[in-house]
Design a protein around this motif. Structure first.
Motif, PDB file in Angstrom:
ATOM      1  N   PRO A 111      -2.759  23.221  26.811  1.00  0.00           N
ATOM      2  CA  PRO A 111      -3.730  22.620  25.923  1.00  0.00           C
ATOM      3  C   PRO A 111      -3.741  21.096  25.876  1.00  0.00           C
ATOM      4  O   PRO A 111      -4.834  20.575  25.754  1.00  0.00           O
ATOM      5  CB  PRO A 111      -3.133  23.354  24.631  1.00  0.00           C
ATOM      6  CG  PRO A 111      -2.596  24.462  24.942  1.00  0.00           C
ATOM      7  CD  PRO A 111      -1.782  24.195  26.559  1.00  0.00           C
ATOM      8  N   THR A 159      -7.319  25.809  20.073  1.00  0.00           N
ATOM      9  CA  THR A 159      -7.328  27.142  20.533  1.00  0.00           C
ATOM     10  C   THR A 159      -8.672  27.734  20.125  1.00  0.00           C
ATOM     11  O   THR A 159      -9.537  28.155  21.081  1.00  0.00           O
ATOM     12  CB  THR A 159      -6.370  28.109  20.290  1.00  0.00           C
ATOM     13  OG1 THR A 159      -5.105  27.521  20.951  1.00  0.00           O
ATOM     14  CG2 THR A 159      -6.501  29.234  21.036  1.00  0.00           C
ATOM     15  N   ARG A 182     -12.013  25.233  21.326  1.00  0.00           N
ATOM     16  CA  ARG A 182     -12.320  25.291  22.967  1.00  0.00           C
ATOM     17  C   ARG A 182     -12.997  26.713  23.145  1.00  0.00           C
ATOM     18  O   ARG A 182     -13.941  26.592  24.190  1.00  0.00           O
ATOM     19  CB  ARG A 182     -10.907  25.217  23.773  1.00  0.00           C
ATOM     20  CG  ARG A 182     -10.118  26.448  23.614  1.00  0.00           C
ATOM     21  CD  ARG A 182      -8.813  26.154  24.492  1.00  0.00           C
ATOM     22  NE  ARG A 182      -9.008  25.574  25.898  1.00  0.00           N
ATOM     23  CZ  ARG A 182      -8.047  25.791  26.691  1.00  0.00           C
ATOM     24  NH1 ARG A 182      -6.840  25.251  26.600  1.00  0.00           N
ATOM     25  NH2 ARG A 182      -8.357  25.400  27.992  1.00  0.00           N
ATOM     26  N   LEU A 238      -2.874  22.965  17.083  1.00  0.00           N
ATOM     27  CA  LEU A 238      -3.020  23.830  18.000  1.00  0.00           C
ATOM     28  C   LEU A 238      -3.621  24.933  17.851  1.00  0.00           C
ATOM     29  O   LEU A 238      -4.573  25.607  18.856  1.00  0.00           O
ATOM     30  CB  LEU A 238      -1.430  24.246  18.876  1.00  0.00           C
ATOM     31  CG  LEU A 238      -1.209  25.087  19.886  1.00  0.00           C
ATOM     32  CD1 LEU A 238      -2.007  24.425  21.122  1.00  0.00           C
ATOM     33  CD2 LEU A 238      -0.130  25.634  20.063  1.00  0.00           C
ATOM     34  N   ARG A 278       3.616  26.010  26.176  1.00  0.00           N
ATOM     35  CA  ARG A 278       2.657  26.535  25.061  1.00  0.00           C
ATOM     36  C   ARG A 278       1.864  25.211  24.897  1.00  0.00           C
ATOM     37  O   ARG A 278       0.795  25.378  24.238  1.00  0.00           O
ATOM     38  CB  ARG A 278       3.310  26.844  23.781  1.00  0.00           C
ATOM     39  CG  ARG A 278       4.146  28.207  23.597  1.00  0.00           C
ATOM     40  CD  ARG A 278       4.757  28.450  22.545  1.00  0.00           C
ATOM     41  NE  ARG A 278       5.828  27.427  22.492  1.00  0.00           N
ATOM     42  CZ  ARG A 278       6.697  27.214  21.312  1.00  0.00           C
ATOM     43  NH1 ARG A 278       6.440  28.107  20.251  1.00  0.00           N
ATOM     44  NH2 ARG A 278       7.552  26.152  21.251  1.00  0.00           N
TER      45      ARG A 278
END
Length: 292
Positions: free
Chosen positions: A152, A281, A284, A277, A148
């Protein structure tokens, strides 16, 4: 609690050195011990003592000494890892934002930025470069086993390398500007506290705003807020909206790594890492909208 109880954990030598007559405990973190202290002349100040884990904050003291009160608190006295700072008050921008709204808070941030980035003469020696600042991100992106996070972090590290290779208008930076590090209540209005003391592209100095304030995740991942901050900061710092967002993404990746290091935990156990995170997400996905 009695006055003696409040000051009992401050060494007598420090009390004598800086004429401390009373103290009130504020914080005991992994990096420092902080008190609001009363001085024998009737004024108040903030006493900050760094722990061995807090030595990375020494460049922040250098930054404050260089700023000489422009946009940030005065560094009144320093002795090794101990410093006496101007007491700027205890109303944070986070609390102010709850009462007056995002727009009013952003105006204050932009004013602080302009004051912090006003020339203060030749940059001091001893600040941390952005290449050093992002070492944890670069290292973890190569070794992360959690699927996960691996992609990233690699994405964030790639963006960071591109940004650092193209830095412009390099100057001393606060390095940790956010809603809890902008305070008021003293005679000089809103001031920045607790700088990291970095040197690099000014666009990095707003990167942490995107992931703040605390306890505002719905706002942090709101695409409209992200775009609005890009608009505001690109105008304030005279650079592209894309560059502002790319630095925010770079910081989010680094913040994930710092959080997991500090907590000694995995992703599911770190609220800050999960929030960063989530922001990464969403952010981006907005980059292509901001490209020139």
């Amino acid at each position: 609690m009695s006055e003696s109880g409040l000051t009992s954990d401050i060494p007598d030598e420090i009390k004598r050195r800086w004429s401390i007559s009373s103290a009130f405990f504020l914080a005991d973190t992994a990096s420092s011990m902080v008190h609001r202290v009363g001085l024998t002349d009737g004024s108040s100040a903030i006493l900050k003592r760094l722990t061995p884990r807090g030595l990375g904050e020494l460049p922040g003291m250098t930054f404050l000494e260089w700023r000489q009160g422009q946009g940030a608190v005065h560094l009144l006295q320093k002795d090794g890892t101990e410093c006496l700072l101007e007491d700027a008050g205890d109303l944070t921008l986070r609390a102010y934002r709850l009462q007056h709204g995002e727009g009013a808070a952003n105006e204050i941030i932009c004013d602080i930025l302009q004051r912090l980035h006003t020339s203060g003469g030749a940059p001091p020696v001893g600040l941390t470069t952005l290449d050093q600042h992002f070492r944890s991100l670069f290292a973890r992106a190569e070794t992360e086993s959690d699927q996960r996070l691996r992609e990233p972090l690699q994405y964030s590290a790639e963006i960071t390398r591109e940004l650092l290779a193209r830095q412009q208008m390099i100057k001393p930076l606060h390095g940790d500007l956010h809603h809890d590090n902008i305070v008021t209540g003293g005679s000089r209005g809103w001031l920045a506290i607790d700088p990291q003391g970095l040197v690099g592209d000014p666009a990095y100095d707003v990167a942490n705003i995107f992931g703040n304030p605390l306890n505002a995740l719905p706002d942090i991942i709101d695409p409209q807020r992200i775009r609005r901050l890009c608009d505001i900061f690109s105008e304030t710092l005279d650079c592209s909206r894309e560059k502002i967002l790319r630095y925010a993404i770079a910081h989010a990746g680094a913040s994930i790594c710092w959080s997991l290091e500090d907590d000694g935990s995995v992703l599911n156990e770190s609220e800050n890492a999960l929030e960063r995170l989530a922001f990464l997400t969403v952010a981006r996905g907005l980059l292509s909208d901001l490209s020139p």
